[in-house]
Structure formats: C-alpha cells, structure tokens
Design a protein around this motif. Sequence first.
Motif, mmCIF file in Angstrom:
data_model
loop_
_atom_site.group_PDB
_atom_site.id
_atom_site.type_symbol
_atom_site.label_atom_id
_atom_site.label_comp_id
_atom_site.label_asym_id
_atom_site.label_seq_id
_atom_site.Cartn_x
_atom_site.Cartn_y
_atom_site.Cartn_z
ATOM 1 N N ASP A 144 3.763 15.928 -5.627
ATOM 2 C CA ASP A 144 2.484 15.271 -6.856
ATOM 3 C C ASP A 144 3.269 16.405 -7.979
ATOM 4 O O ASP A 144 2.558 16.139 -9.356
ATOM 5 C CB ASP A 144 1.416 16.983 -6.509
ATOM 6 C CG ASP A 144 0.119 16.339 -5.722
ATOM 7 O OD1 ASP A 144 0.612 14.791 -5.405
ATOM 8 O OD2 ASP A 144 -0.896 16.599 -5.947
ATOM 9 N N HIS A 174 -6.781 15.630 1.089
ATOM 10 C CA HIS A 174 -6.214 14.820 1.120
ATOM 11 C C HIS A 174 -4.975 15.384 1.445
ATOM 12 O O HIS A 174 -4.409 15.715 1.265
ATOM 13 C CB HIS A 174 -5.662 13.348 0.379
ATOM 14 C CG HIS A 174 -5.403 14.153 -0.871
ATOM 15 N ND1 HIS A 174 -6.414 15.078 -1.503
ATOM 16 C CD2 HIS A 174 -4.448 13.620 -1.605
ATOM 17 C CE1 HIS A 174 -5.657 15.415 -2.416
ATOM 18 N NE2 HIS A 174 -3.938 14.582 -2.901
ATOM 19 N N HIS A 231 -0.664 15.377 1.403
ATOM 20 C CA HIS A 231 -0.055 14.929 0.247
ATOM 21 C C HIS A 231 1.230 13.829 1.311
ATOM 22 O O HIS A 231 2.208 15.072 1.390
ATOM 23 C CB HIS A 231 1.400 16.007 -0.867
ATOM 24 C CG HIS A 231 0.033 16.550 -1.130
ATOM 25 N ND1 HIS A 231 -0.560 16.329 -2.861
ATOM 26 C CD2 HIS A 231 -0.621 17.803 -1.483
ATOM 27 C CE1 HIS A 231 -1.538 17.044 -3.092
ATOM 28 N NE2 HIS A 231 -1.283 18.056 -2.221
ATOM 29 N N ASP A 279 0.773 -1.284 -0.028
ATOM 30 C CA ASP A 279 0.019 0.048 0.447
ATOM 31 C C ASP A 279 1.048 1.271 -0.104
ATOM 32 O O ASP A 279 1.650 1.355 0.109
ATOM 33 C CB ASP A 279 -1.482 0.055 1.446
ATOM 34 C CG ASP A 279 -2.548 0.929 1.190
ATOM 35 O OD1 ASP A 279 -2.632 0.674 0.391
ATOM 36 O OD2 ASP A 279 -1.654 1.979 1.915
ATOM 37 N N GLN A 280 0.238 2.089 -0.406
ATOM 38 C CA GLN A 280 1.194 3.642 -0.660
ATOM 39 C C GLN A 280 1.424 4.705 0.926
ATOM 40 O O GLN A 280 2.120 5.201 1.092
ATOM 41 C CB GLN A 280 0.347 4.911 -1.433
ATOM 42 C CG GLN A 280 0.735 3.915 -3.385
ATOM 43 C CD GLN A 280 0.036 5.101 -3.978
ATOM 44 O OE1 GLN A 280 -0.918 5.021 -3.682
ATOM 45 N NE2 GLN A 280 0.967 5.791 -5.133
ATOM 46 N N ALA A 281 0.330 4.319 1.539
ATOM 47 C CA ALA A 281 0.304 4.636 2.592
ATOM 48 C C ALA A 281 0.591 3.660 4.054
ATOM 49 O O ALA A 281 0.816 4.320 5.120
ATOM 50 C CB ALA A 281 -1.017 5.414 2.912
ATOM 51 N N THR A 286 -11.566 1.762 -10.337
ATOM 52 C CA THR A 286 -9.718 1.345 -10.098
ATOM 53 C C THR A 286 -9.046 1.802 -11.235
ATOM 54 O O THR A 286 -9.099 0.928 -11.758
ATOM 55 C CB THR A 286 -9.603 0.162 -9.440
ATOM 56 O OG1 THR A 286 -8.393 0.051 -8.865
ATOM 57 C CG2 THR A 286 -9.833 -0.915 -10.588
ATOM 58 N N SER A 337 -12.085 3.355 -2.083
ATOM 59 C CA SER A 337 -13.560 3.561 -1.304
ATOM 60 C C SER A 337 -15.074 2.468 -2.065
ATOM 61 O O SER A 337 -14.799 3.023 -3.288
ATOM 62 C CB SER A 337 -14.346 5.389 -1.790
ATOM 63 O OG SER A 337 -13.872 5.502 -2.974
ATOM 64 N N SER A 381 -5.836 1.199 0.988
ATOM 65 C CA SER A 381 -5.919 2.082 0.980
ATOM 66 C C SER A 381 -6.980 3.510 0.903
ATOM 67 O O SER A 381 -7.715 4.826 1.187
ATOM 68 C CB SER A 381 -4.792 3.190 1.862
ATOM 69 O OG SER A 381 -3.496 3.873 1.316
ATOM 70 N N ASN A 382 -7.067 3.269 -1.398
ATOM 71 C CA ASN A 382 -6.758 4.877 -1.799
ATOM 72 C C ASN A 382 -7.935 4.072 -2.444
ATOM 73 O O ASN A 382 -9.017 5.014 -3.681
ATOM 74 C CB ASN A 382 -5.406 5.309 -2.488
ATOM 75 C CG ASN A 382 -5.635 4.015 -4.291
ATOM 76 O OD1 ASN A 382 -5.499 2.354 -3.767
ATOM 77 N ND2 ASN A 382 -4.660 3.998 -5.027
#
Length: 456
Positions: free
Chosen positions: A164, A196, A198, A45-47, A77, A111, A108-109
């Motif tokens: 970003d 959100h 960054h 996951d990215q987070a 997705t 929904s 986590s990204n």
Amino acid sequence: AASVNLLEVKQSLKNAVSVPSELLCGEGCTPVDRISQLMKVEVQDQADPYRMWIATIVENVGGRLLLRYDVPEGVNTKDFWLFYSSSRIFPVGWANERGPPWVLRKPSNLSSTHKMEEWQAVLENSKTEASKLPFPRDILNKSRKSLCPHDVAIGNKLEAIHPDNMADICPATVVKIFDSYYFLVAIDVVRVTENHQHTWLATSSHPYIFPVGWAAQHELKVTHPRGWTCAQDEFDWEDYLAATNSSAAVLPPRPPVQHGVEPTMRLEAVDIDQPNHICVATVQQTTDHLLWIHLETVDRLIQLNIKERFWPCFKPKRAVSWDSLEIFPVGWCDSNSYPLKAPKVISRSPESTAIKLIPKEEVPKENVTEKSTTSSWCPKIYFNHKCFSGPFLSKGRLAGLPRHVGPGPVTLVMKEVLSMIISVAYISSRVLKELQCTGPPRPGMHLELLKANDRY
C-alpha cells in the motif's frame, strides 16, 4: 553483360541475416509504435497467476498502457496502467492455447451480480473484437523470463515491503501455494480490522520480498505487525517466530546488480496513490536492487471561494526496484508528450492565501485583484495542431505555434497561451471578445489585460 554465379548468390543468402519482421509489416519500427488503442490483451489476475481476463487498451503512452477490463454493463471497474512488457500481459488466446491450469475467469477484485452467461457473452465478443485488431504477439515472447522454482511452505515467514505504501518493511506470511513457481504472500496483521489482506503474488525472485533478517543486515527497520505488542521497540524475529510457532522461509540469494544509480540522482516515477501522475523523484539511498526515492509534488489542500492554499507535499520515501516498469529516465514524459507533475518550486504560503478584492471604483485597468507575490505552478499546456480550428482560428498559423508552453507560474503560462491563440485568429478582436470577462468578476478570479492587433 556481367555473369552472375547463382550458386554463390544462394550460398550468401543462406548465411544472411534478415531484417526483423516487424520492420516489413508497415506497423512501426518499435514495439511501442505497433501497439494501438482498442487492441486487446489477456491480463493476469493480481491474486491468481493462472486466472486471466481480457482488457482493452485505452491509451498507449510510450509503451505504458492504460487498460480497461471488458465487463458486462453496470459493473464498476477502474482503469489501470501496465507497461507492455509487464509479466502480467499476454496476447489474447494465451489461456486457451495452454489449457489448465490457465483459465479465463472474471477478475477476482471485481464484484458482480451478473450471471456466468453474461460474462461468457462478454468474453466471446472480446475474442471477436481482438481478432479484428490483433496485438503483436512477438513483442511479448521476447521479454518473458524463466521462473525459478521456490522452496517455501504455507505458514513460512519472510520480510516484505507493504504494497500500500511501498515504504514499510513488514513481517509477512506465505498463505497460499499455487505450484512450484507461484505463491501468495500476505502482510501480517495480528488483529484483523480491515476487509481485505494486503498481498503480493510472488515468485522466488520477487523484488519486494526478502528472507528473515534481510532488513537488519542492511540496517533497515522492520515495522511491527498491526496489533502486535512486545517489550522492546525494535522488532525481534526470534520472539516473533516463537510466539507465532512458525519458521522462516528459505529464499534463494539474490544476485548482485550494478545499476549505477546513486543518491541525489533524479528520475521520473509513477505516483502509486495516483497512477495517472508521473512526478519528479529524487533518489535518497540505494539498498541492493532497491532505490529509495521520494516524489516531489504540490498537493492542493483547500480551494474555497477566495481562499486558495497550496502546501508543499514531499511524498514519503518509498522503495522501488531498479528495473521497475514504473520509473523512467529524466525526459521520458517530454519525449512521449505526457504531462510531468511539477515539483514544488513555487507555492502559495498559508499567510498569503486571501485574495483582497479592490472596490469597483478603484479597480485599475490592468487587473481587478492584487497580484500575489507568489503563484501556483502550472505544468506544460500543449497545443493540438491537428484539431478542427473552427471559424475563428487560422489552421496554418495554428500549426506554427510551439508544441507547448510552460511549465511555469500559472498566471504567466496562461497569459502566454491566450496571447498565442489570439495571435493566430483571422480577426483578433473577435477572439478577444469571446474571452472577455462580462459583468463583475467572481471572487478569486484573476484578470489580465490582453491586447489584439487586427490585421483587417
């Protein structure tokens, strides 16, 4: 018959080095050759470093994998790219083999209103499918790097490149610590106006985070946090640390690198705004392990009816680590049959955007529009020699065509492509008739005169 000393043979075999196992499995000689579509991997996951989910390989371009998360029907997705040796890619079964804190949980990204049972059903199906076409585990184990423990605390400040735009160096804060190896860094925003943060999921050796003062040491500018006001234009760390009642993070010194890259050198790089695009890039400067590059591309701004405008777009200078998996040597795209976004070489100026239509009675035989003095740039157009050629084209002659045509001005490239297709037809006039424009041309259409030489 010659005598053979079996003891000597056995002894020599003990000291012998076998060929790599992958050469004997029939799957291919290189890791890239052994990765195929529909294989599945677990993606970090990215987070959250210990949160994993299964993704399917949609495409393999020279080891650069287009991945798609396995999700219940109806979940939106986006496909994403990762190189096969990325630290985020693991073989299926990794999380279960290691146990807590590793866990298989939806990204986590994403929904979703789907119930946990639906996600679990997708997971079980993915595991079953993965066992039918297993990903070669050994190619991942060889590329793992040992992580060094960090010495940061929640609230510590540091400098980080904004994820970003990959250009601005910004003040950032350690907002979460997972363990002695992983922590989460968020770009500072004084007044939160976005939905959100960054963030970077980081370790102490992350290439895009730096200790306080690193930018000034290398004569680089720190961008003010959004909403932060101060008396002077230049960002001052002492004032900022005092105002936020925080302390600087302690990061280990980065070992010097000898990458051999110099300004004005060219390479091929992923466009972070459009990850499907790989563009020509030029190195503008180097700072330690960072390369500051700009991407050269052509962006279409307006294309309405008979007006067509192309404007040179040189992507702003951005930073990339010298060992990034999103930069490639010149020729990488060509060797992997992947289109390279053409640099801005020929463009249509705003003054010459209008295409003048000639009255029907004055239309010359050659074309129906005035040729512009300049033309938009066309990337390579590839011929698929393995496709079903249909009733009009000779498969044998099709195989004799070059692999691609271009790059070059779009008019010239398209004319050459169509001429080649006509030349491999059984009866050229039949193919020419299929391509023929019937009725009056639409506004903005460009017509070319093509001839066919029938063999029958």
